[in-house]
Write a protein that holds these residues in place. Sequence first.
Motif, mmCIF file in Angstrom:
data_model
loop_
_atom_site.group_PDB
_atom_site.id
_atom_site.type_symbol
_atom_site.label_atom_id
_atom_site.label_comp_id
_atom_site.label_asym_id
_atom_site.label_seq_id
_atom_site.Cartn_x
_atom_site.Cartn_y
_atom_site.Cartn_z
ATOM 1 N N GLY A 269 0.814 -1.210 0.000
ATOM 2 C CA GLY A 269 0.000 0.000 0.000
ATOM 3 C C GLY A 269 0.849 1.262 0.000
ATOM 4 O O GLY A 269 0.519 2.250 -0.683
ATOM 5 N N GLN A 299 -4.213 6.629 3.382
ATOM 6 C CA GLN A 299 -4.417 6.255 1.987
ATOM 7 C C GLN A 299 -3.902 4.841 1.704
ATOM 8 O O GLN A 299 -4.541 4.068 0.976
ATOM 9 N N LYS A 302 -6.233 2.154 3.162
ATOM 10 C CA LYS A 302 -7.468 2.072 2.380
ATOM 11 C C LYS A 302 -7.256 1.261 1.105
ATOM 12 O O LYS A 302 -8.131 0.487 0.699
ATOM 13 N N LEU A 303 -6.093 1.384 0.507
ATOM 14 C CA LEU A 303 -5.822 0.665 -0.736
ATOM 15 C C LEU A 303 -5.654 -0.833 -0.529
ATOM 16 O O LEU A 303 -5.908 -1.617 -1.450
ATOM 17 N N GLU A 375 -14.648 -1.004 2.212
ATOM 18 C CA GLU A 375 -14.161 -0.520 0.920
ATOM 19 C C GLU A 375 -15.141 0.476 0.316
ATOM 20 O O GLU A 375 -14.745 1.526 -0.197
ATOM 21 N N ASP A 379 -14.457 4.544 -0.104
ATOM 22 C CA ASP A 379 -14.211 4.792 -1.529
ATOM 23 C C ASP A 379 -14.611 6.225 -1.868
ATOM 24 O O ASP A 379 -15.651 6.468 -2.477
ATOM 25 N N HIS A 382 -11.291 7.784 -6.950
ATOM 26 C CA HIS A 382 -10.955 6.744 -7.919
ATOM 27 C C HIS A 382 -12.168 5.878 -8.235
ATOM 28 O O HIS A 382 -12.050 4.678 -8.435
#
Length: 384
Positions: A269, A299, A302-303, A375, A379, A382
């Motif tokens: 990530g 960030q 989250k990815l 997720e 979100d 993106h």
Amino acid sequence: MATEFKTYVRQEMVPPSPAPAGQIGPTAWIRKNLLATPKDVVLTILAIALLAYILPGIIDWLFIHAVWTGTSRVACLTVSQGGALPDGTVGACWAVVGAKFQQFIFGRYPSEEIWRPITVMVVFALLLVPMLMPKAPFKVTNAILLFIVLPVVSFFLLIGGFGLEHVETARWGGLMITLILSFFGIAVSLPVGIILALGRRSTMPVIKMLCVVFIEVIRGIPLITVLFMASVMLPLFLPDGWTFDKLLRALVGVSIFSSAYMAEVIRGGLQAIPKGQFEGADSLGLSYWQKIWLIILPQAIKLVIPGIVNTFIGLFKDTSLVSIIGMFDLLGIVVLNLSDSNWATPVTAVTGLVFAGFVYWLFCFSMSRYSHFMERHLDTGHKH
């Protein structure tokens, strides 16, 4: 000759029209997902035919001809086997699950003290549910109670103290051990994995080398080896008279193993974050730790939510390997009870394993669905 033109300005917005009937509802979903192309139609028909072939037998074995009550193996045997059931109609022997349910959940924990692990499980659920709700208030207080206060209180409540009967950890088992190992491993592996991932990306050679060596060594050996070393080899390096509880050794082994894998997930990530995010944080005059905790890590995490949850699911299932050091989690206690001659039947083993498999699936599926929820909740960009 003058011509008058009148302009009409609408004073109210036109209400939105309902979607066409063919674009919404179950029929539209079936047409879009199951019958969109000739290939989809063929695959759908084959899938329905396969389900129609195997489901009746599974339902019949699991429910219709299953034995739900009984006090011994006789309840699950046919006439030719010495029981009372008609020949050819034996299904799952759920009676053994009912008879052994307490052991499946709590191991050999004393029956008169069962209220103690039940209390811990209830409090754990009451603290976990609001922790998983994004809009629930008092997150910091909830986290302190869940990750700091509850483990300490639970330890003394489960093992004994302050007037409670002492129950050694060797008598713990079943789902209780699975949950303890999983919760402790998850709670430790995430922060330790973050530290290891940051250390592996550090510009300080010593820190980077130590983190790389730790991660690669632990990832290069199986969990069984880690548990074996934590249980058997670790006491050899301790001073005379020093010892650690077997459960504590398992907790350390599981946490170390999962932390190494979590570090690589987090590092993935971190590498996915664009360089501009680092430069933007530097341009704001943020310190290293401010940049990491406020800009980069939110960030990065989250990815890699799918990877994090995948590691958690693997950890939850890998707890069954503690049987190598003489501890009995859910699967271990189920297998142990299958040797009980009082319940020895041709279907007892399969029934017990189906029960254990369903419990594992229930917890793993719940974690998977929660990860999908997070997720969607996180979100914010993106979007496709």
